[in-house]
Write an enzyme that holds these catalytic residues in place. Sequence first.
Site, mmCIF file in Angstrom:
data_model
loop_
_atom_site.group_PDB
_atom_site.id
_atom_site.type_symbol
_atom_site.label_atom_id
_atom_site.label_comp_id
_atom_site.label_asym_id
_atom_site.label_seq_id
_atom_site.Cartn_x
_atom_site.Cartn_y
_atom_site.Cartn_z
ATOM 1 N N SER A 1 0.828 -1.210 0.000
ATOM 2 C CA SER A 1 0.000 0.000 0.000
ATOM 3 C C SER A 1 0.861 1.259 0.000
ATOM 4 C CB SER A 1 -0.940 -0.005 1.211
ATOM 5 O OG SER A 1 -0.205 -0.200 2.407
ATOM 6 N N ASN B 1 -2.061 -2.570 12.982
ATOM 7 C CA ASN B 1 -3.526 -2.426 12.977
ATOM 8 C C ASN B 1 -3.986 -1.186 13.760
ATOM 9 O OD1 ASN B 1 -3.298 -4.787 11.632
ATOM 10 N ND2 ASN B 1 -4.249 -6.083 13.197
ATOM 11 N N HIS C 1 -39.826 22.994 -11.885
ATOM 12 C CA HIS C 1 -39.923 22.118 -13.075
ATOM 13 C C HIS C 1 -39.307 22.792 -14.302
ATOM 14 C CE1 HIS C 1 -42.938 19.932 -10.631
ATOM 15 N NE2 HIS C 1 -43.354 21.154 -10.324
ATOM 16 N N SER D 1 -13.824 25.323 -28.052
ATOM 17 C CA SER D 1 -13.955 24.103 -28.844
ATOM 18 C C SER D 1 -12.839 24.075 -29.878
ATOM 19 C CB SER D 1 -15.314 24.103 -29.550
ATOM 20 O OG SER D 1 -15.273 23.270 -30.684
ATOM 21 N N LYS E 1 -17.521 28.776 -29.850
ATOM 22 C CA LYS E 1 -17.922 28.130 -28.594
ATOM 23 C C LYS E 1 -17.180 28.659 -27.373
ATOM 24 C CE LYS E 1 -20.418 25.156 -28.028
ATOM 25 N NZ LYS E 1 -20.296 23.712 -28.248
ATOM 26 N N ASN F 1 -17.361 27.053 -23.668
ATOM 27 C CA ASN F 1 -18.021 25.940 -22.984
ATOM 28 C C ASN F 1 -17.851 26.001 -21.467
ATOM 29 O OD1 ASN F 1 -18.842 24.798 -25.426
ATOM 30 N ND2 ASN F 1 -16.921 23.660 -25.647
ATOM 31 N N GLU G 1 -19.289 21.462 -15.932
ATOM 32 C CA GLU G 1 -19.649 20.089 -16.312
ATOM 33 C C GLU G 1 -18.769 19.081 -15.586
ATOM 34 O OE1 GLU G 1 -21.248 21.025 -20.821
ATOM 35 O OE2 GLU G 1 -19.116 20.853 -20.436
ATOM 36 N N TYR H 1 -9.261 -6.404 12.721
ATOM 37 C CA TYR H 1 -8.683 -6.006 11.438
ATOM 38 C C TYR H 1 -8.716 -7.126 10.401
ATOM 39 C CZ TYR H 1 -5.432 -4.252 7.951
ATOM 40 O OH TYR H 1 -4.880 -3.839 6.769
ATOM 41 N N GLN I 1 -7.419 -2.155 4.105
ATOM 42 C CA GLN I 1 -6.413 -1.373 3.382
ATOM 43 C C GLN I 1 -7.062 -0.582 2.235
ATOM 44 O OE1 GLN I 1 -2.302 -2.814 2.931
ATOM 45 N NE2 GLN I 1 -2.714 -2.903 0.742
HETATM 46 N N1 ARG Z 1 -1.153 -1.354 5.054
HETATM 47 C C1 ARG Z 1 -2.069 -1.830 6.010
HETATM 48 C C2 ARG Z 1 -3.404 -1.080 5.877
HETATM 49 O O1 ARG Z 1 -3.426 -0.093 5.245
HETATM 50 C C3 ARG Z 1 -1.532 -1.646 7.395
HETATM 51 C C4 ARG Z 1 -2.059 -2.629 8.387
HETATM 52 C C5 ARG Z 1 -1.546 -3.979 8.049
HETATM 53 N N2 ARG Z 1 -1.897 -4.913 9.041
HETATM 54 C C6 ARG Z 1 -1.795 -6.230 8.833
HETATM 55 N N3 ARG Z 1 -2.155 -6.964 9.805
HETATM 56 N N4 ARG Z 1 -1.435 -6.709 7.701
HETATM 57 O O2 ARG Z 1 -4.418 -1.478 6.392
#
Ligand code: ARG
Length: 465
Positions: free
Chosen positions: A23, A110, A156, A277, A283, A285, A290, A317, A322
Site C-alpha cells: 500500500s 492495525n 420544473h 472548442s 464556442k 463551454n 460540467e 482487522y 487497506q
Molecule cells: N497497510 C495496512 C493497511 O493499510 C496496514 C495494516 C496492516 N496490518 C496487517 N495486519 N497486515 O491497512
Amino acid sequence: MSKLWGGRFAKKTDSLVHQFNASIGFDVRLVDEDITGSIAWAQGLVGAGVLMAAEAETIIAGLERVRAEFADGSFTLAADDEDVHTAVERRLTEIVGAVGGKLHTGRSRNDQVATDFRLWVMQACDEMQAWLGDLQGALIASAEANLHLPMPGYTHLQHAQPITWGHWALSHFWPLARDRKRFMQAQAGASVLPLGAAALAGTAFPVDRAFLAEALGFTAVSPNSLDAVSDRDFAADFLYAAAMTGLHLSRLSEQLILFSSREFGFVRLDDGYSTGSSLMPQKKNPDTLELTRGKSGRLIGNLMGLLATLKGLPSTYDKDLQEDKEPLFDAFDTLGLALPVMAGLIRTLHLRPERMAAQLEPSLLATDLADYLVKKGMPFRQAHGAIGQVVQLAEEKGVDLTAVSLTELQEISKLFGEDVTAVFDMTNALANRAAVGGTAPSPLKTQLQKAKNQLGKQENIGALR
Ligand code: ARG
C-alpha cells in the site's frame, strides 16, 4: 529478513503478490501522521517502563530525521517497503541501529494505521472547512452585490414566480453550511484514539492511553480494542460529507450551465473559467461546471465503494481495510480542486440583468393575481380556478396576462376592479413575499446578515482549532 513479518516464512513472497499486497503507493501520504503517532508511542513506552528515556530520545530524533528525508525528497524506498509503517521503521533502524527495533513493542500496524488515518481525517476536515468557507464567501459576495436584482424563479424548469439574484445565490450558501456541519461531525467521530488496541486484544504493556490521546489531539480513547482496529465509521462519515458536498456543487453547476446558455443568457462565465472548442470557433463551454457535475459521481462512488468494503467484515482487522484510504484521498483531492475552482468562478461571474428582465413576463404573477381575489374575499381554491380561466383566455388570444381587459376579467369574476393593475408590478410581487426566508427585501437582508454571521462564526471556530 527484511519483511516485518518474515520470521516464519521459508520462501520469498511472489513478486506480484508483493505488489498486490503493498500500500506504500498511496499510504505514503500518511507519513507525517505515522511519525507523529510513533513519537507519541515512544513516549508512551517510556511511561510504561519499556524504553529508557535516552532510548526514546534516540528513536524520536531518528523519526524526525526520517520525516525530514520525506519532506526534502531524499527518502529512498526499498524493495521490501510494503507500506508507510514498514518504510518508516526500516529507515529508522538504519539510522539509529538496533534500538529502532524496540519501537514496535506492544503495538501493531492495525492500531497504528487506524491512528494515522484518523489523524489525517481530522486534519482533512479542517481543510474542507476552509475550502467550503471560501466558496460560501464568494456566494455571499455575489448575493450582496445583487441582492434585490429581480429574475424569474423556476419550478420544473418552468416560469414560476419572480425571485432575486441574491435570494438565488444564498440558496446555494445554506447547503454548504450543512456540509460544513457534516465535516465537523466526521471530525468529531475521528477523534477517538485507537492506539493501544495493538493487533486486536489490547497492548500487553502498561502504556497510558489517556496520555497518548492528549499528546496526539484526540478527545477520547477507544473503549474496545476489537472495535478500535476495525472501526471506519469516521471514514464513511467523511465520504458522506464529501458526497453531499459534491452533490451540492453539481446542482449549482447544473443551474449555472443552464443560466450561461444562449437560451437563458442570465450569466456569462469569465474567460478564465471556461474553455473553447477545437472545431467551432464561436464556442465558450462551461467545462469547469460540467466537470464539477461529473465529479460528483466519483464522490458518491467513493462512499458506495467503502460501504461495500466494510459491510462483510467482522470486528477486528482484516486486510480489506487497506482499501479504506484511496477513496478518501481521492475525495479530498477532488474537492480540493472543485471547491476553489467554483469559488473563483462565482467571484468572476458576469451577471446580465437585462436578460433576466427580458424574462420577467406577467405569467410569473398569476399567483399574485389569485392572491388579489383572495384579498377581496374569494377562497383560494376558487381564485386559483378563476385565474386559470384568465390564463386560458390570454393563451387563446395569444397575449400576455396584462392584455386581458377589465371587462373580460369581470366576466370571470365580479371581484376584479380598477386596482388590479397594481398586481402587475414585479416590485410589489417581490415585496409581498415578506415572511422569514422569503424573497422580499426585508427578509432577504436578514438572511444575508444571518449567512454572514454564520460564516464569521465558523471561521472563528476554525481559527481556535
Ligand atoms: N497497510 C495496512 C493497511 O493499510 C496496514 C495494516 C496492516 N496490518 C496487517 N495486519 N497486515 O491497512
